[in-house]
Design an enzyme around this catalytic site. Structure first.
Site, short mmCIF file in Angstrom:
data_model
loop_
_atom_site.label_atom_id
_atom_site.label_comp_id
_atom_site.label_asym_id
_atom_site.label_seq_id
_atom_site.Cartn_x
_atom_site.Cartn_y
_atom_site.Cartn_z
N GLU A 185 2.62 1.58 1.52
CA GLU A 185 3.83 2.48 1.94
C GLU A 185 3.83 3.68 1.11
OE1 GLU A 185 8.63 2.25 2.35
OE2 GLU A 185 7.48 0.26 1.95
N ARG B 162 -1.30 -12.13 -4.91
CA ARG B 162 -1.22 -10.78 -5.24
C ARG B 162 -1.65 -10.96 -6.69
NH1 ARG B 162 3.21 -8.24 -3.99
NH2 ARG B 162 3.47 -7.10 -5.76
N LYS C 216 6.34 -1.00 -6.83
CA LYS C 216 6.51 0.50 -6.92
C LYS C 216 8.07 0.58 -7.46
CE LYS C 216 4.30 0.69 -3.40
NZ LYS C 216 4.07 1.19 -2.22
P1 ATP Z 1 5.13 -2.96 -4.03
O1 ATP Z 1 6.21 -3.89 -4.19
O2 ATP Z 1 4.59 -2.47 -5.58
O3 ATP Z 1 5.67 -1.64 -3.55
P2 ATP Z 1 4.02 -3.43 -1.64
O4 ATP Z 1 3.27 -4.81 -1.31
O5 ATP Z 1 5.46 -3.15 -1.06
O6 ATP Z 1 4.19 -3.41 -3.31
P3 ATP Z 1 2.42 -1.52 -0.34
O7 ATP Z 1 2.36 -0.09 -0.25
O8 ATP Z 1 3.36 -2.05 0.87
O9 ATP Z 1 3.15 -2.12 -1.46
O10 ATP Z 1 1.14 -2.34 -0.33
C1 ATP Z 1 -0.18 -1.90 0.41
C2 ATP Z 1 -0.97 -2.99 0.18
O11 ATP Z 1 -1.44 -3.59 -1.18
C3 ATP Z 1 -0.22 -4.45 1.05
O12 ATP Z 1 -1.38 -4.98 1.65
C4 ATP Z 1 -0.12 -5.45 -0.30
O13 ATP Z 1 -0.05 -6.80 0.17
C5 ATP Z 1 -1.02 -4.78 -1.28
N1 ATP Z 1 -0.71 -5.19 -2.58
C6 ATP Z 1 0.67 -4.56 -3.17
N2 ATP Z 1 0.90 -5.32 -4.24
C7 ATP Z 1 -0.35 -5.95 -4.56
C8 ATP Z 1 -0.58 -7.04 -5.66
N3 ATP Z 1 0.02 -6.91 -7.10
N4 ATP Z 1 -1.90 -7.48 -5.77
C9 ATP Z 1 -2.74 -7.29 -4.52
N5 ATP Z 1 -2.24 -6.63 -3.63
C10 ATP Z 1 -1.38 -5.96 -3.74
MG MG Z 2 5.98 -2.60 0.58
#
Ligand code: ATP
Ligand code: MG
Length: 549
Positions: A32, A256, A266
């Site tokens: 995202e 994760r 983020k």
């Molecule tokens: P954040 O909470 O940091 O915004 P998110 O999962 O909402 O993380 P996205 O941009 O939606 O962030 O994630 C893109 C991809 O990265 C998704 O498939 C998510 O599962 C993966 N991802 C995010 N954080 C991690 C992590 N700490 N370890 C492994 N994969 C991750």
């Molecule tokens: Mg997200």
């Protein structure tokens, strides 16, 4: 012969699918664009791209940009830049917002099948009727609207007839499901907001669960890999695909990455930026990919780290020391050696001609003795203040009155005395040097235990060096009480004015060095033609364990 590595659980799944006749593997990385990528994303990127690589498949980059409020083009650019820096090339670049028309059609299809309805309830009423994990929910009074009425209202929602929150579209699934996500989830909400790509075309936007799986399906994703918190979403993911009768993508979840001494969402990282705890998303203390790059981490060190942590389904907290270990392993091979004095103390050589100087050879690469640089030597040098002790402790092998050390690449010196100012501060030390002890042609017969680094005072150049420590004082912030900002380490950045060898003046932004005995450093983008700025990437040894005891 090297032992064959065992397959991780995703490889096992894929190999089984291939043996069952699956022809091509298609994965995707779906960020995202609401912030910069962090090291957790690096793991997800590595998992997706390396699986596709290994099985001859492809990986799409898809921006999951269904929330107009938090998304920005700046983030899109930084994400692309970071993935490229890690060394991956996506097959196609897509945006979930490109599918808004298709997704709208999908919603109409559900309405037509009697599987979605427009609900006029407020969000509080919807939450109220949802029930709890232990009590069933209650049907909304709008649940049994006719298909015709739903179609009319939904198209009016699209046309902008209603205000934010006035109406939502919900999937009609099961208000008594033990999985709360299946209790008629909201799939469209009204939001009169400008979108970074579609502008003002839309005033209603699909929810994550109604966009993600369908986008996977539109792109023929075979293995939609995400993190464990999406396990409860999987039945919903499958339900939409089944009811819409579209390409059957499947979701698989892995644990994760959580890292010690940092936060990794983020939203929290944005807060650190907005509230001024750090200078920006790429502040070298941040866990973002851009911060690691700026700090001097290499893509290879991050790959090594991802390889070591592996991919599994069990949640754990990885020691940031492992990431630092990987950085040392890689930089040890790549970084040229140089001498830099971080906390300078003058050393005067009393028996060396004041007006004279000489050029010695310093080795840039211990593995390649022919790779050398010129190192200037003269009667006044800088050494580290910590390499001198007025009253030496036991087993002190560095400088103290009457003690000898070797100056790296130069001579053995013996300390004769030291000078203090009126306030009692040490200002300089006086030594004599042993002319026969020159490195490479030492005929002095003297053995010394300590070797220290130094820089010739008249040749030295000033530079700013930034020394970093953990951004947080708490190892497991998620498990700690209170707000993460309660655990900010007040001394996570120390700036010192260092003395560097003039040979370093040609260094380029991003170039890596080992400052002898001090760690790995790289040139920061804040450098100017007047003054170089260096970041300490990592110390030579793990000093953290010692310090925290
Ligand atoms: P954040 O909470 O940091 O915004 P998110 O999962 O909402 O993380 P996205 O941009 O939606 O962030 O994630 C893109 C991809 O990265 C998704 O498939 C998510 O599962 C993966 N991802 C995010 N954080 C991690 C992590 N700490 N370890 C492994 N994969 C991750
Ligand atoms: Mg997200």
């Amino acid at each position: 012969m090297s032992e064959e590595k065992s397959l991780n659980f995703l490889e096992e799944i894929i190999e089984k699918d291939i043996s069952n006749g699956l022809k091509t593997i298609q994965t995707r990385f779906p960020p995202e664009p609401n912030g910069y990528l962090h090291i957790g994303h690096a793991k997800a990127i590595t998992v997706n791209f390396s699986l596709a690589d290994k099985y001859g498949g492809k990986t799409n980059l898809r921006f999951d940009d269904t929330n107009p409020v938090t998304e920005e083009t700046e983030y899109v650019e930084s994400i692309k830049n970071d993935i490229k820096w890690l060394g991956y090339n996506w097959d196609a670049e897509f945006y979930a917002s490109d599918y808004f028309d298709t997704l709208f059609e999908y919603a109409v299809k559900l309405i037509n099948k009697g599987l979605a309805y427009v609900d006029d309830s407020t969000s509080e009423e919807i939450a109220e009727l949802k029930g709890t994990p232990t009590t069933v929910g209650t049907d909304s009074p709008f649940r049994n609207r006719s298909v015709e009425e739903n179609l009319k209202l939904f198209s009016e929602m699209k046309e902008g007839k209603y205000k934010d929150g006035e109406k939502v579209l919900r999937a009609k699934i099961d208000m008594s499901s033990p999985n709360m996500l299946l209790r008629d989830p909201i799939i469209y909400r009204i939001k009169h907001a400008h979108h970074h790509r579609t502008g003002n075309k839309w005033c209603l936007y699909p929810m994550y669960d109604f966009a993600h799986g369908q986008s996977d399906s539109i792109e023929n994703i075979t293995h939609s890999i995400c993190t464990l918190e999406f396990v409860p979403h999987r039945p919903l993911y499958d339900w939409f695909i089944e009811k819409l009768e579209i390409f059957p993508s499947h979701q698989y979840e892995f644990a994760r990455l959580n890292l010690t001494y940092t936060v990794m969402s983020k939203r929290k990282l944005l807060q650190l930026v907005n509230e001024g705890f750090v200078s920006g998303w790429d502040d070298p203390r941040m866990p973002t990919i851009s911060a690691f790059r700026r700090r001097g981490y290499t893509p290879e060190s991050i790959h090594m780290f991802c390889e070591k942590i592996g991919v599994a389904r069990r949640e754990n907290l990885i020691d940031v020391g492992l990431l630092e270990f990987c950085a040392r392993e890689d930089l040890n091979k790549k970084a040229a050696r140089t001498m830099v004095v971080l906390d300078p103390l003058k050393l005067i050589i009393t028996n060396y001609d004041k007006n004279s100087s000489e050029i010695l050879k310093g080795e840039n690469d211990p593995a390649n003795p022919d790779d050398t640089r010129d190192v200037h030597f003269s009667s006044e040098l800088f050494i580290e203040r910590e390499d001198f002790m007025e009253i030496p402790e036991k087993k002190w092998f560095r400088l103290a009155p009457g003690k000898m050390v070797r100056l790296k690449n130069a001579y053995i010196v013996e300390c004769e005395n030291f000078i203090k100012d009126d306030a009692g501060n040490l200002t300089e030390i006086h030594c004599r040097y042993i002319p026969e002890s020159k490195s490479g042609s030492d005929v002095s017969g003297i053995n010394v235990k300590g070797t220290i680094h130094w820089v010739s005072a008249k040749h030295a150049v000033d530079a700013e060096v930034r020394l970093y420590d953990r951004l947080f004082t708490e190892e497991n912030i998620a498990a700690a009480e209170g707000h993460f900002s309660d655990y900010i380490n007040p001394s996570s950045l120390i700036e010192v004015n260092a003395k560097i060898e003039p040979a370093l003046l040609n260094a380029k932004v991003g170039e890596h060095f080992q400052f002898l005995r001090k760690g790995y450093f790289c040139v920061d983008k804040d450098s100017t033609s007047q003054k170089l700025v260096f970041n300490r990437t990592v110390t030579l040894k793990d000093t953290w364990v010692k310090k925290s005891k």
